[in-house]
Motif scaffolding. Structure first.
Motif, PDB file in Angstrom:
ATOM      1  N   LEU A  14      -1.652 -29.719   2.730  1.00  0.00           N
ATOM      2  CA  LEU A  14      -2.416 -29.437   3.945  1.00  0.00           C
ATOM      3  C   LEU A  14      -2.169 -30.508   5.002  1.00  0.00           C
ATOM      4  O   LEU A  14      -2.025 -30.207   6.190  1.00  0.00           O
ATOM      5  CB  LEU A  14      -3.903 -29.344   3.606  1.00  0.00           C
ATOM      6  N   THR A  15      -2.098 -31.766   4.541  1.00  0.00           N
ATOM      7  CA  THR A  15      -1.835 -32.870   5.467  1.00  0.00           C
ATOM      8  C   THR A  15      -0.444 -32.731   6.085  1.00  0.00           C
ATOM      9  O   THR A  15      -0.265 -32.910   7.298  1.00  0.00           O
ATOM     10  CB  THR A  15      -1.935 -34.219   4.739  1.00  0.00           C
ATOM     11  N   GLY A  16       0.525 -32.379   5.252  1.00  0.00           N
ATOM     12  CA  GLY A  16       1.888 -32.209   5.764  1.00  0.00           C
ATOM     13  C   GLY A  16       1.980 -31.106   6.791  1.00  0.00           C
ATOM     14  O   GLY A  16       2.601 -31.273   7.855  1.00  0.00           O
ATOM     15  N   TRP A  17       1.346 -29.957   6.494  1.00  0.00           N
ATOM     16  CA  TRP A  17       1.389 -28.845   7.443  1.00  0.00           C
ATOM     17  C   TRP A  17       0.608 -29.154   8.711  1.00  0.00           C
ATOM     18  O   TRP A  17       0.937 -28.639   9.796  1.00  0.00           O
ATOM     19  CB  TRP A  17       0.842 -27.581   6.790  1.00  0.00           C
ATOM     20  N   THR A  18      -0.414 -29.989   8.618  1.00  0.00           N
ATOM     21  CA  THR A  18      -1.153 -30.404   9.816  1.00  0.00           C
ATOM     22  C   THR A  18      -0.248 -31.182  10.759  1.00  0.00           C
ATOM     23  O   THR A  18      -0.252 -30.965  11.975  1.00  0.00           O
ATOM     24  CB  THR A  18      -2.367 -31.256   9.423  1.00  0.00           C
ATOM     25  N   PHE A  19       0.529 -32.118  10.186  1.00  0.00           N
ATOM     26  CA  PHE A  19       1.455 -32.895  11.016  1.00  0.00           C
ATOM     27  C   PHE A  19       2.607 -32.028  11.543  1.00  0.00           C
ATOM     28  O   PHE A  19       3.128 -32.274  12.631  1.00  0.00           O
ATOM     29  CB  PHE A  19       2.036 -34.062  10.208  1.00  0.00           C
ATOM     30  N   ALA A  21       2.397 -28.824  12.247  1.00  0.00           N
ATOM     31  CA  ALA A  21       1.906 -27.664  13.002  1.00  0.00           C
ATOM     32  C   ALA A  21       2.419 -27.661  14.435  1.00  0.00           C
ATOM     33  O   ALA A  21       2.911 -26.636  14.932  1.00  0.00           O
ATOM     34  CB  ALA A  21       0.380 -27.639  12.980  1.00  0.00           C
ATOM     35  N   ILE A  22       2.330 -28.807  15.113  1.00  0.00           N
ATOM     36  CA  ILE A  22       2.754 -28.877  16.515  1.00  0.00           C
ATOM     37  C   ILE A  22       4.254 -28.602  16.628  1.00  0.00           C
ATOM     38  O   ILE A  22       4.697 -27.835  17.480  1.00  0.00           O
ATOM     39  CB  ILE A  22       2.405 -30.251  17.113  1.00  0.00           C
ATOM     40  N   ALA A  23       5.036 -29.236  15.727  1.00  0.00           N
ATOM     41  CA  ALA A  23       6.485 -29.023  15.756  1.00  0.00           C
ATOM     42  C   ALA A  23       6.826 -27.569  15.456  1.00  0.00           C
ATOM     43  O   ALA A  23       7.718 -26.983  16.092  1.00  0.00           O
ATOM     44  CB  ALA A  23       7.164 -29.944  14.750  1.00  0.00           C
ATOM     45  N   THR A  24       6.110 -26.957  14.514  1.00  0.00           N
ATOM     46  CA  THR A  24       6.357 -25.556  14.161  1.00  0.00           C
ATOM     47  C   THR A  24       6.066 -24.633  15.343  1.00  0.00           C
ATOM     48  O   THR A  24       6.840 -23.716  15.645  1.00  0.00           O
ATOM     49  CB  THR A  24       5.490 -25.144  12.957  1.00  0.00           C
ATOM     50  N   ILE A  25       4.943 -24.882  16.015  1.00  0.00           N
ATOM     51  CA  ILE A  25       4.581 -24.076  17.189  1.00  0.00           C
ATOM     52  C   ILE A  25       5.626 -24.234  18.286  1.00  0.00           C
ATOM     53  O   ILE A  25       6.034 -23.258  18.933  1.00  0.00           O
ATOM     54  CB  ILE A  25       3.183 -24.478  17.695  1.00  0.00           C
ATOM     55  N   MET A  26       6.101 -25.465  18.499  1.00  0.00           N
ATOM     56  CA  MET A  26       7.109 -25.719  19.529  1.00  0.00           C
ATOM     57  C   MET A  26       8.424 -25.013  19.202  1.00  0.00           C
ATOM     58  O   MET A  26       9.081 -24.462  20.087  1.00  0.00           O
ATOM     59  CB  MET A  26       7.339 -27.221  19.673  1.00  0.00           C
ATOM     60  N   ILE A  27       8.821 -25.028  17.915  1.00  0.00           N
ATOM     61  CA  ILE A  27      10.058 -24.356  17.515  1.00  0.00           C
ATOM     62  C   ILE A  27       9.952 -22.848  17.732  1.00  0.00           C
ATOM     63  O   ILE A  27      10.872 -22.206  18.244  1.00  0.00           O
ATOM     64  CB  ILE A  27      10.396 -24.679  16.043  1.00  0.00           C
ATOM     65  N   LEU A  28       8.794 -22.278  17.335  1.00  0.00           N
ATOM     66  CA  LEU A  28       8.589 -20.843  17.528  1.00  0.00           C
ATOM     67  C   LEU A  28       8.587 -20.480  19.007  1.00  0.00           C
ATOM     68  O   LEU A  28       9.161 -19.454  19.412  1.00  0.00           O
ATOM     69  CB  LEU A  28       7.262 -20.414  16.884  1.00  0.00           C
ATOM     70  N   TRP A  29       7.982 -21.342  19.810  1.00  0.00           N
ATOM     71  CA  TRP A  29       7.848 -21.066  21.238  1.00  0.00           C
ATOM     72  C   TRP A  29       9.163 -21.296  21.978  1.00  0.00           C
ATOM     73  O   TRP A  29       9.573 -20.481  22.811  1.00  0.00           O
ATOM     74  CB  TRP A  29       6.736 -21.933  21.826  1.00  0.00           C
ATOM     75  N   MET A  30       9.849 -22.383  21.685  1.00  0.00           N
ATOM     76  CA  MET A  30      11.040 -22.769  22.431  1.00  0.00           C
ATOM     77  C   MET A  30      12.322 -22.140  21.888  1.00  0.00           C
ATOM     78  O   MET A  30      13.310 -22.046  22.621  1.00  0.00           O
ATOM     79  CB  MET A  30      11.192 -24.301  22.438  1.00  0.00           C
ATOM     80  N   ASN A  31      12.348 -21.728  20.622  1.00  0.00           N
ATOM     81  CA  ASN A  31      13.563 -21.177  20.024  1.00  0.00           C
ATOM     82  C   ASN A  31      13.470 -19.678  19.749  1.00  0.00           C
ATOM     83  O   ASN A  31      14.255 -18.884  20.265  1.00  0.00           O
ATOM     84  CB  ASN A  31      13.901 -21.913  18.724  1.00  0.00           C
TER      85      ASN A  31
END
Length: 294
Positions: A14-19, A21-31
């Motif tokens: 859960l801690t790993g996915w929390t950190f 999360a922002i990068a994942t959202i940015m990848i989905l949004w920007m790529n």
């Protein structure tokens, strides 16, 4: 009613996915969002507000477009000649610079790597100046007696393509050398010592020890170089302007012309960009199948 507590591994996850999360959202949004949008755009034709749905018309047009076929041929020519030469030179240089007895290794590594830190536009302009009619290359060859008059390097198809290949080798060989150098430094020196005791020469050590142990790195650099070459733009745009007569035009340059210069046909440009995506995916799959034996 007791609340179920998370285990330590679940808390770590859960801690790993929390950190992430922002990068994942940015990848989905920007790529991924632009990729999906580009696919829907490829299904439309026309310009500006007059665009309308055209189905697979743009994809069918690709197979009938002579300029696209010429740009594809140019790009594949760069890929077939430049990528193997670049990776071979990078591997040889990395092997030489990995020698523990070599002096001034830091200077040599920096000098070879430095070109890839140069601006893409700047180095294209530099090579355009070097191979100009009154450039340094012509002056040097005339001074050596090899040429009697200045040669128009960028005025003929074969010589203009050669200039682009030389420019690519100059800029990207050092970049790939760094990967190989890092891989070589992870190989135990005892392996080479054992080969020397067995009487192996330098060529046998290179072909039977160094290259096989660097196979994963070689596959990685081959995929990255293939991807980069198929998306080649700056050299065609700034060095030769796609000339003469589109004989140095690359796919990315043609997509740029179609979208912003010649016809502003964003739908057809998006369709061609998906063609590059499919070609890259197929070649990467082949390289992984052939190169990775695990």
């Amino acid at each position: 009613m007791t609340q179920k507590k998370l285990t330590i591994s679940q808390k770590h996850g859960l801690t790993g996915w929390t950190f992430l999360a922002i990068a994942t959202i940015m990848i989905l949004w920007m790529n991924f969002y632009p990729m999906i949008n580009a696919f829907f755009l490829a299904m439309r034709t026309g310009t500006g507000a007059r665009m309308h749905f055209a189905g697979i018309l743009n994809f069918q047009r690709i197979f009938q477009d002579a300029t696209f076929k010429l740009a594809l041929g140019n790009t594949l020519l760069y890929l077939i000649i430049q990528v193997p030469l670049m990776l071979l030179f990078a591997l040889i240089l990395a092997t030489m610079l990995n020698n523990p007895t070599l002096k001034f290794k830091g200077i040599f590594r920096t000098a070879i790597f430095l070109p890839c830190a140069t601006s893409l536009v700047s180095y294209s302009v530099i090579f355009r100046t070097l191979f100009a009619l009154n450039g340094y290359i012509n002056n040097m060859l005339i001074g050596l007696g090899i040429l009697h008059t200045s040669f128009n390097w960028l005025g003929y198809a074969w010589s203009a393509r050669m200039v682009i290949i030389i420019a690519l080798l100059w800029r990207w060989t050092g970049y790939n050398m760094v990967f190989y150098l890092a891989g070589l430094q992870n190989i135990e020196t005892s392996v080479y010592d054992a080969a020397k005791i067995d009487g192996a020469n330098a060529f046998q050590v290179f072909t039977r020890i160094t290259a096989p142990l660097l196979r994963p790195v070689i596959v990685l650099t081959a995929i990255m170089s293939t991807n980069g070459t198929l998306q080649l733009f700056d050299e065609s745009m700034n060095l030769t302007s796609g000339g003469p007569a589109n004989t140095t035009l690359t796919l990315s340059h043609y997509i740029y012309q179609t979208a912003f210069q010649l016809s502003s046909n964003l739908g057809y440009a998006a369709a061609m960009s998906y063609a590059i995506f499919i070609i890259v995916a197929i070649l990467a799959l082949i390289q992984m199948r052939v190169g990775d034996k695990r």
